[in-house]
Design a protein around this motif. Structure first.
Motif, PDB file in Angstrom:
ATOM      1  N   VAL A  33       0.989  -1.197  -0.004  1.00  0.00           N
ATOM      2  CA  VAL A  33      -0.125   0.011  -0.016  1.00  0.00           C
ATOM      3  C   VAL A  33       0.794   1.121  -0.176  1.00  0.00           C
ATOM      4  O   VAL A  33       0.447   2.449  -0.630  1.00  0.00           O
ATOM      5  N   VAL A  34       1.822   1.217   0.758  1.00  0.00           N
ATOM      6  CA  VAL A  34       2.761   2.263   0.706  1.00  0.00           C
ATOM      7  C   VAL A  34       3.947   2.256  -0.230  1.00  0.00           C
ATOM      8  O   VAL A  34       5.152   2.768   0.133  1.00  0.00           O
ATOM      9  N   ASP A  35       4.078   1.460  -1.016  1.00  0.00           N
ATOM     10  CA  ASP A  35       5.237   1.448  -2.077  1.00  0.00           C
ATOM     11  C   ASP A  35       5.735   2.385  -2.831  1.00  0.00           C
ATOM     12  O   ASP A  35       4.624   3.288  -3.300  1.00  0.00           O
ATOM     13  N   LYS A  36       6.863   2.581  -3.069  1.00  0.00           N
ATOM     14  CA  LYS A  36       6.884   3.829  -3.922  1.00  0.00           C
ATOM     15  C   LYS A  36       6.619   3.578  -5.420  1.00  0.00           C
ATOM     16  O   LYS A  36       6.348   4.956  -6.039  1.00  0.00           O
ATOM     17  N   ASN A  37       6.341   2.556  -5.914  1.00  0.00           N
ATOM     18  CA  ASN A  37       5.808   2.467  -7.334  1.00  0.00           C
ATOM     19  C   ASN A  37       4.336   2.564  -7.196  1.00  0.00           C
ATOM     20  O   ASN A  37       3.646   1.649  -6.321  1.00  0.00           O
ATOM     21  N   PRO A  38       3.736   3.593  -8.037  1.00  0.00           N
ATOM     22  CA  PRO A  38       2.131   3.713  -7.862  1.00  0.00           C
ATOM     23  C   PRO A  38       1.457   2.335  -8.398  1.00  0.00           C
ATOM     24  O   PRO A  38       0.274   2.206  -7.935  1.00  0.00           O
ATOM     25  N   VAL A  39       1.975   1.740  -9.203  1.00  0.00           N
ATOM     26  CA  VAL A  39       1.000   0.642  -9.851  1.00  0.00           C
ATOM     27  C   VAL A  39       0.911  -0.531  -8.816  1.00  0.00           C
ATOM     28  O   VAL A  39       0.001  -0.988  -8.637  1.00  0.00           O
ATOM     29  N   VAL A  40       2.236  -0.631  -7.968  1.00  0.00           N
ATOM     30  CA  VAL A  40       2.053  -1.624  -6.873  1.00  0.00           C
ATOM     31  C   VAL A  40       1.165  -1.340  -5.717  1.00  0.00           C
ATOM     32  O   VAL A  40       0.211  -1.854  -5.361  1.00  0.00           O
ATOM     33  N   ALA A  41       1.421   0.106  -5.376  1.00  0.00           N
ATOM     34  CA  ALA A  41       0.197   0.593  -4.503  1.00  0.00           C
ATOM     35  C   ALA A  41      -1.156   0.751  -4.851  1.00  0.00           C
ATOM     36  O   ALA A  41      -2.064   0.263  -4.097  1.00  0.00           O
ATOM     37  N   TRP A  43      -5.399  -1.472   8.371  1.00  0.00           N
ATOM     38  CA  TRP A  43      -4.613  -0.800   7.227  1.00  0.00           C
ATOM     39  C   TRP A  43      -4.645   0.694   7.207  1.00  0.00           C
ATOM     40  O   TRP A  43      -4.203   1.467   6.729  1.00  0.00           O
ATOM     41  N   SER A  44      -5.348   1.338   8.348  1.00  0.00           N
ATOM     42  CA  SER A  44      -5.576   2.567   8.266  1.00  0.00           C
ATOM     43  C   SER A  44      -4.727   3.456   8.280  1.00  0.00           C
ATOM     44  O   SER A  44      -4.531   4.524   7.229  1.00  0.00           O
ATOM     45  N   ASN A  45      -3.283   3.342   8.738  1.00  0.00           N
ATOM     46  CA  ASN A  45      -2.337   4.266   8.848  1.00  0.00           C
ATOM     47  C   ASN A  45      -1.657   4.275   7.445  1.00  0.00           C
ATOM     48  O   ASN A  45      -1.320   5.230   6.926  1.00  0.00           O
ATOM     49  N   GLU A  46      -1.432   2.951   7.004  1.00  0.00           N
ATOM     50  CA  GLU A  46      -0.957   2.968   5.524  1.00  0.00           C
ATOM     51  C   GLU A  46      -1.792   3.661   4.634  1.00  0.00           C
ATOM     52  O   GLU A  46      -1.232   4.333   3.650  1.00  0.00           O
ATOM     53  N   VAL A  47      -3.128   3.412   4.475  1.00  0.00           N
ATOM     54  CA  VAL A  47      -4.025   3.800   3.604  1.00  0.00           C
ATOM     55  C   VAL A  47      -3.912   5.590   3.796  1.00  0.00           C
ATOM     56  O   VAL A  47      -3.890   6.574   2.476  1.00  0.00           O
ATOM     57  N   GLN A  48      -3.798   5.916   5.028  1.00  0.00           N
ATOM     58  CA  GLN A  48      -3.759   7.443   5.077  1.00  0.00           C
ATOM     59  C   GLN A  48      -2.463   8.021   4.699  1.00  0.00           C
ATOM     60  O   GLN A  48      -2.538   9.038   3.948  1.00  0.00           O
ATOM     61  N   VAL A  50      -2.822   8.212   0.941  1.00  0.00           N
ATOM     62  CA  VAL A  50      -3.431   9.419   0.559  1.00  0.00           C
ATOM     63  C   VAL A  50      -2.555  10.569  -0.030  1.00  0.00           C
ATOM     64  O   VAL A  50      -2.785  11.522  -0.534  1.00  0.00           O
ATOM     65  N   GLN A  51      -1.530  10.716   0.789  1.00  0.00           N
ATOM     66  CA  GLN A  51      -0.497  11.717   0.610  1.00  0.00           C
ATOM     67  C   GLN A  51       0.527  11.567  -0.392  1.00  0.00           C
ATOM     68  O   GLN A  51       1.633  12.277  -0.685  1.00  0.00           O
ATOM     69  N   SER A  52       0.112  10.508  -1.260  1.00  0.00           N
ATOM     70  CA  SER A  52       1.203  10.107  -2.421  1.00  0.00           C
ATOM     71  C   SER A  52       1.227  11.093  -3.561  1.00  0.00           C
ATOM     72  O   SER A  52       0.200  12.035  -3.677  1.00  0.00           O
ATOM     73  N   ARG A  53       2.101  11.090  -4.237  1.00  0.00           N
ATOM     74  CA  ARG A  53       2.310  12.216  -5.364  1.00  0.00           C
ATOM     75  C   ARG A  53       1.405  11.523  -6.410  1.00  0.00           C
ATOM     76  O   ARG A  53       0.909  12.425  -7.532  1.00  0.00           O
ATOM     77  N   ALA A  54       1.208  10.402  -6.711  1.00  0.00           N
ATOM     78  CA  ALA A  54       0.605   9.781  -7.828  1.00  0.00           C
ATOM     79  C   ALA A  54      -0.982   9.920  -7.733  1.00  0.00           C
ATOM     80  O   ALA A  54      -1.485   9.690  -6.520  1.00  0.00           O
ATOM     81  N   ALA A  55      -1.718  10.443  -8.531  1.00  0.00           N
ATOM     82  CA  ALA A  55      -3.058  10.819  -8.700  1.00  0.00           C
ATOM     83  C   ALA A  55      -3.865   9.280  -8.594  1.00  0.00           C
ATOM     84  O   ALA A  55      -4.801   9.254  -7.646  1.00  0.00           O
ATOM     85  N   LEU A  56      -3.367   8.234  -9.121  1.00  0.00           N
ATOM     86  CA  LEU A  56      -3.981   7.085  -8.918  1.00  0.00           C
ATOM     87  C   LEU A  56      -4.068   6.547  -7.746  1.00  0.00           C
ATOM     88  O   LEU A  56      -5.047   5.961  -7.271  1.00  0.00           O
ATOM     89  N   VAL A  57      -2.831   6.645  -7.050  1.00  0.00           N
ATOM     90  CA  VAL A  57      -2.742   6.112  -5.553  1.00  0.00           C
ATOM     91  C   VAL A  57      -3.546   6.912  -4.679  1.00  0.00           C
ATOM     92  O   VAL A  57      -4.401   6.317  -3.960  1.00  0.00           O
ATOM     93  N   GLN A  58      -3.742   8.307  -5.007  1.00  0.00           N
ATOM     94  CA  GLN A  58      -4.800   9.117  -3.932  1.00  0.00           C
ATOM     95  C   GLN A  58      -6.047   8.668  -4.271  1.00  0.00           C
ATOM     96  O   GLN A  58      -6.780   8.621  -3.367  1.00  0.00           O
ATOM     97  N   PHE A  59      -6.368   8.398  -5.485  1.00  0.00           N
ATOM     98  CA  PHE A  59      -7.830   7.968  -5.660  1.00  0.00           C
ATOM     99  C   PHE A  59      -8.281   6.946  -5.166  1.00  0.00           C
ATOM    100  O   PHE A  59      -9.252   6.637  -4.575  1.00  0.00           O
ATOM    101  N   HIS A  60      -7.594   5.805  -5.241  1.00  0.00           N
ATOM    102  CA  HIS A  60      -7.853   4.560  -4.647  1.00  0.00           C
ATOM    103  C   HIS A  60      -7.672   4.244  -3.285  1.00  0.00           C
ATOM    104  O   HIS A  60      -8.523   3.599  -2.548  1.00  0.00           O
ATOM    105  N   ALA A  61      -6.736   5.113  -2.657  1.00  0.00           N
ATOM    106  CA  ALA A  61      -6.574   5.316  -1.290  1.00  0.00           C
ATOM    107  C   ALA A  61      -7.987   5.891  -0.733  1.00  0.00           C
ATOM    108  O   ALA A  61      -8.515   5.620   0.382  1.00  0.00           O
ATOM    109  N   LEU A  62      -8.392   7.166  -1.283  1.00  0.00           N
ATOM    110  CA  LEU A  62      -9.680   7.536  -1.030  1.00  0.00           C
ATOM    111  C   LEU A  62     -10.949   6.885  -1.071  1.00  0.00           C
ATOM    112  O   LEU A  62     -11.731   6.847  -0.350  1.00  0.00           O
ATOM    113  N   ALA A  63     -10.894   5.917  -2.255  1.00  0.00           N
ATOM    114  CA  ALA A  63     -11.975   5.112  -2.277  1.00  0.00           C
ATOM    115  C   ALA A  63     -12.130   3.932  -1.265  1.00  0.00           C
ATOM    116  O   ALA A  63     -13.021   3.746  -0.796  1.00  0.00           O
ATOM    117  N   LEU A  64     -10.861   3.688  -0.813  1.00  0.00           N
ATOM    118  CA  LEU A  64     -10.818   2.523   0.228  1.00  0.00           C
ATOM    119  C   LEU A  64     -11.136   3.130   1.497  1.00  0.00           C
ATOM    120  O   LEU A  64     -12.237   2.410   2.159  1.00  0.00           O
TER     121      LEU A  64
END
Length: 117
Positions: free
Chosen positions: A62-70, A91-96, A99-113
Motif C-alpha cells: 500500500v505504501v510502496d514507492k511504485n504507484p502501480v504496486v500501491a 491498514w488505516s495508517n498505511e492508507v492515510q 492519500v499523501q502520495s504524489r501519484a493521483a491514481l494512488v490517491q484516488f484508490h486510497a480515498l475510495a478505500l
C-alpha cells in the motif's frame, strides 16, 4: 496471461497452496509489474486464513514507492473489504499515508478505500 487465467479459474483448495507459493514469490520480485499482478490475483484466490499471513506484504505494498504496486494493493483492499473487513480496517495508517502520495491514481484508490471503510 497466467495471472488472468488463475484469477478467473480460482483453483480448488488443493491447488491453492501451489499457486499461492508461486504468487508469494512474485510478490517479492524486483519487477513491479509482477508484484502488482501477483497482489491482485492472490487477493482473489485466498481465504481468510491465508489473508492474515500475507497481510504484512499487502500493508507494505500500500505504501510502496511504485504507484502501480500501491494502486494494486489498494484496489485489492477494496475487494477484500467485502469479505474480510477486519483485515482492511487495520491498514488505516498505511492508507492515510497513501492519500499523501504524489501519484493521483494512488490517491484516488486510497480515498475510495477510506470511503468504503
Amino acid at each position: 496471461m497466467v495471472y488472468l487465467i488463475i484469477k478467473e479459474l480460482s483453483p480448488s483448495s488443493d491447488e491453492v497452496i501451489m499457486v499461492t507459493s508461486s504468487l508469494m514469490k512474485d510478490m517479492n520480485s524486483k519487477t513491479d509489474v509482477y508484484r502488482a499482478n501477483a497482489i491482485c490475483v492472490l487477493c482473489r484466490i485466498t481465504d481468510a486464513t491465508l489473508l492474515t499471513q500475507i497481510e504484512r506484504y499487502l500493508k507494505q505494498a500500500v505504501v510502496d514507492k511504485n504507484p502501480v504496486v500501491a494502486s494494486a494493493a489498494l484496489v485489492s483492499g477494496i475487494h477484500i473489504l467485502q469479505t474480510n473487513p477486519e483485515i482492511v480496517k487495520r491498514w488505516s495508517n498505511e492508507v492515510q499515508e497513501a492519500v499523501q502520495s504524489r501519484a493521483a491514481l494512488v490517491q484516488f484508490h486510497a480515498l475510495a478505500l477510506l470511503h468504503q471503510v
